[in-house]
Design an enzyme around this catalytic site. Sequence first.
Site, short mmCIF file in Angstrom:
data_model
loop_
_atom_site.label_atom_id
_atom_site.label_comp_id
_atom_site.label_asym_id
_atom_site.label_seq_id
_atom_site.Cartn_x
_atom_site.Cartn_y
_atom_site.Cartn_z
N GLU A 31 8.04 1.54 14.96
CA GLU A 31 8.87 2.09 13.90
C GLU A 31 8.95 3.60 14.09
O GLU A 31 8.22 4.18 14.88
CB GLU A 31 8.25 1.76 12.54
CG GLU A 31 8.20 0.26 12.33
CD GLU A 31 8.17 -0.17 10.87
OE1 GLU A 31 7.22 0.20 10.18
OE2 GLU A 31 9.11 -0.87 10.45
N CYS B 219 -3.34 1.20 6.65
CA CYS B 219 -3.52 0.55 7.95
C CYS B 219 -4.08 1.51 8.98
O CYS B 219 -4.72 1.09 9.94
CB CYS B 219 -2.20 -0.04 8.43
SG CYS B 219 -0.90 1.18 8.50
N GLU C 20 4.17 -4.73 12.19
CA GLU C 20 3.20 -3.64 12.00
C GLU C 20 2.05 -4.24 11.21
O GLU C 20 2.22 -4.57 10.04
CB GLU C 20 3.84 -2.49 11.20
CG GLU C 20 4.99 -1.79 11.88
CD GLU C 20 4.58 -0.99 13.09
OE1 GLU C 20 3.37 -0.75 13.28
OE2 GLU C 20 5.47 -0.62 13.87
N ASN D 230 0.80 -1.24 0.00
CA ASN D 230 0.00 0.00 0.00
C ASN D 230 0.83 1.28 0.00
O ASN D 230 0.46 2.28 -0.61
CB ASN D 230 -1.02 -0.01 1.14
CG ASN D 230 -0.40 -0.24 2.48
OD1 ASN D 230 0.76 -0.65 2.61
ND2 ASN D 230 -1.17 0.03 3.52
P1 NDP Z 1 0.46 -9.35 3.43
O1 NDP Z 1 0.59 -9.79 4.84
O2 NDP Z 1 -0.27 -10.19 2.49
O3 NDP Z 1 1.90 -9.14 2.77
C1 NDP Z 1 2.87 -8.30 3.33
C2 NDP Z 1 4.24 -8.76 2.88
O4 NDP Z 1 4.49 -10.06 3.43
C3 NDP Z 1 4.39 -8.92 1.37
O5 NDP Z 1 5.71 -8.61 1.00
C4 NDP Z 1 4.12 -10.39 1.17
O6 NDP Z 1 4.67 -10.93 0.00
C5 NDP Z 1 4.80 -10.99 2.39
N1 NDP Z 1 4.28 -12.29 2.79
C6 NDP Z 1 3.11 -12.87 2.46
N2 NDP Z 1 3.01 -14.08 3.03
C7 NDP Z 1 4.15 -14.28 3.73
C8 NDP Z 1 4.63 -15.35 4.54
N3 NDP Z 1 3.92 -16.45 4.74
N4 NDP Z 1 5.84 -15.20 5.12
C9 NDP Z 1 6.58 -14.08 4.95
N5 NDP Z 1 6.17 -13.04 4.18
C10 NDP Z 1 4.96 -13.14 3.58
O7 NDP Z 1 -0.11 -7.88 3.51
P2 NDP Z 1 -0.52 -6.92 2.30
O8 NDP Z 1 0.65 -6.77 1.38
O9 NDP Z 1 -1.81 -7.42 1.78
O10 NDP Z 1 -0.69 -5.52 3.04
C11 NDP Z 1 -1.89 -5.10 3.59
C12 NDP Z 1 -1.86 -5.28 5.10
O11 NDP Z 1 -0.75 -4.58 5.66
C13 NDP Z 1 -3.08 -4.72 5.76
O12 NDP Z 1 -3.56 -5.62 6.73
C14 NDP Z 1 -2.55 -3.47 6.46
O13 NDP Z 1 -3.29 -3.07 7.55
C15 NDP Z 1 -1.17 -3.86 6.81
N6 NDP Z 1 -0.34 -2.67 6.99
C16 NDP Z 1 0.06 -2.33 8.26
C17 NDP Z 1 0.79 -1.17 8.47
C18 NDP Z 1 1.25 -0.81 9.84
O14 NDP Z 1 2.20 -0.05 9.93
N7 NDP Z 1 0.64 -1.31 10.91
C19 NDP Z 1 1.13 -0.26 7.38
C20 NDP Z 1 0.68 -0.73 6.10
C21 NDP Z 1 -0.04 -1.90 5.92
P3 NDP Z 1 3.73 -11.16 -1.30
O15 NDP Z 1 3.32 -9.81 -1.72
O16 NDP Z 1 4.66 -11.81 -2.25
O17 NDP Z 1 2.60 -12.02 -0.88
#
Ligand code: NDP
Length: 482
Positions: free
Chosen positions: A462, A286, A252, A154
């Site tokens: 962070e 988020c 996060e 995002n």
């Molecule tokens: P995901 O959890 O699907 O993916 C996040 C990252 O983790 C991607 O690089 C993804 O790779 C990787 N990933 C996926 N599965 C695994 C695994 N089993 N082991 C290790 N890494 C993995 O989240 P989204 O990308 O869909 O992001 C949206 C989410 O992030 C929302 O829930 C949002 O709230 C949260 N978020 C939180 C923030 C905060 O600061 N609290 C800020 C921004 C977002 P790949 O893309 O290849 O699947």
Amino acid sequence: MGQSTRWLAWINGRQEEPTTGAFFTVEEPATGQPLAEVAECGLEDVHRAVGVAREAFESGVWANQSATSRGKVLLRLAQEIRDNVEQLAEWETRQVGKPIRDARGEVLTAADCFEFYAGAANKLYGHTIPVSATGFDYTIRMPVGVVALIVPWNFPFLITAWKVAPALAAGNSILIKPASYTPLTALLLGPLAAAAGIPDGVLNVVPGPGRTVGEAMVAHPGVDKVAFTGETRTGSRVLELAAPNITRVSLELGGKSPTIVFQGVDVDRVAFLAVQSAYANSGQDCCARSRILVQREIHNEFVESVVKHVSALKLGDPLDPDTEMGPLISQSHRDRVATYVAQGQKEGAELVLDPNAKSLPQKGFYLSPAVFSGVQSDMTVVREEIFGPVTTVQAFDSEEQAIRLANDTKYGLSGSVFARDIGQALRVVNQVRAGVMSVNSIKSVHLEAPFGGFKQSGMGRELGMEALEMYTELKNVFVSTD
Ligand code: NDP
């Protein structure tokens, strides 16, 4: 910063073909068309990247530079980012679908972030401790070692900067695992870091599926710490995988944050801000305040004002400088959000702004914004993180009820309180179980201040000086003077 359509991994200071020989396609959300082919790394690439990062760390080429010298390199990296802001912003817009003016602002904030940690690098102080033994006791902060940074789609460039800048300032070597929807701007960071003087092997970018590349990084015994941003479910999996090696983890995660509005405020202004907070980045944020809680006396007027401001949002081509809302990240995510809207209606929530009423661009993953009122706390649209342009407005009758509703969620990331009575605002802020709160404002993120969640929104902080604690180990030293 010209770029072909085939994007390679960045390992040991150069572009590398994936050992798998495979590439995956990144689509442009605004058109639904292919945008780039990106190296789909595999386990061998992860192993290799961990190896070079470990070697770089052990050699001291970065960790043993003085903190002042590391800070100067980070300042140069910030300048590289500023010099390339237009190209970075355009790729960010094209891969995420976010409005170009937002992307430009995020790239510049990423440069600010590198500047903040450039200055912070040599302010990582320890303590002297008056122990009872005869002598002198002090603490120092040491880099953790090899750190894996896993980033969501995002805010790809900005969140990469939030992690890379403090991790490097503290002297670590890093692996970046960008999200598969949005790997491009992280890959562009590699050459910029090299041009700024980051030594080979210290910063590596390894694109590929989370289920293979992400998991392999987390489980790798050569990785000392994982800083993860993403969904709560994935965060839980990261914890599991990190457990056998006691790998340090910071998380996060998701949110379902409230805006709490008391009577006496300027309704139209606060409604405008509430809309900005909930619908920016098409609600894929988020910190989006996707639950609006309003004192009953002003509820109807507030809903009307929210609908007015949401209806006025200019939805369209994210490369158009006037666009305020672009498409969602993918067709499947768009469909998922649309399913939530249907579910809300099925459960009896009142759809006061229907996303199907507006015409949309023919191509791309667009969805018009939706607003629900008349919701109950147990409805799916109130409980789950939708991560799209959907909000719920709910009435409350007392301060106690507002706090209870705000806390009635498994998440605890952020929130806003709008009140004329500052005493009331501060009472509420103190009782809401969330890591990042604002009063009469929707601002959640300041580079200089800690950011992170309570409850299932994560652990660790962070940004601010606190982030440096996450990327360092604390060493205590006693020197006898006997
Ligand atoms: P995901 O959890 O699907 O993916 C996040 C990252 O983790 C991607 O690089 C993804 O790779 C990787 N990933 C996926 N599965 C695994 C695994 N089993 N082991 C290790 N890494 C993995 O989240 P989204 O990308 O869909 O992001 C949206 C989410 O992030 C929302 O829930 C949002 O709230 C949260 N978020 C939180 C923030 C905060 O600061 N609290 C800020 C921004 C977002 P790949 O893309 O290849 O699947």
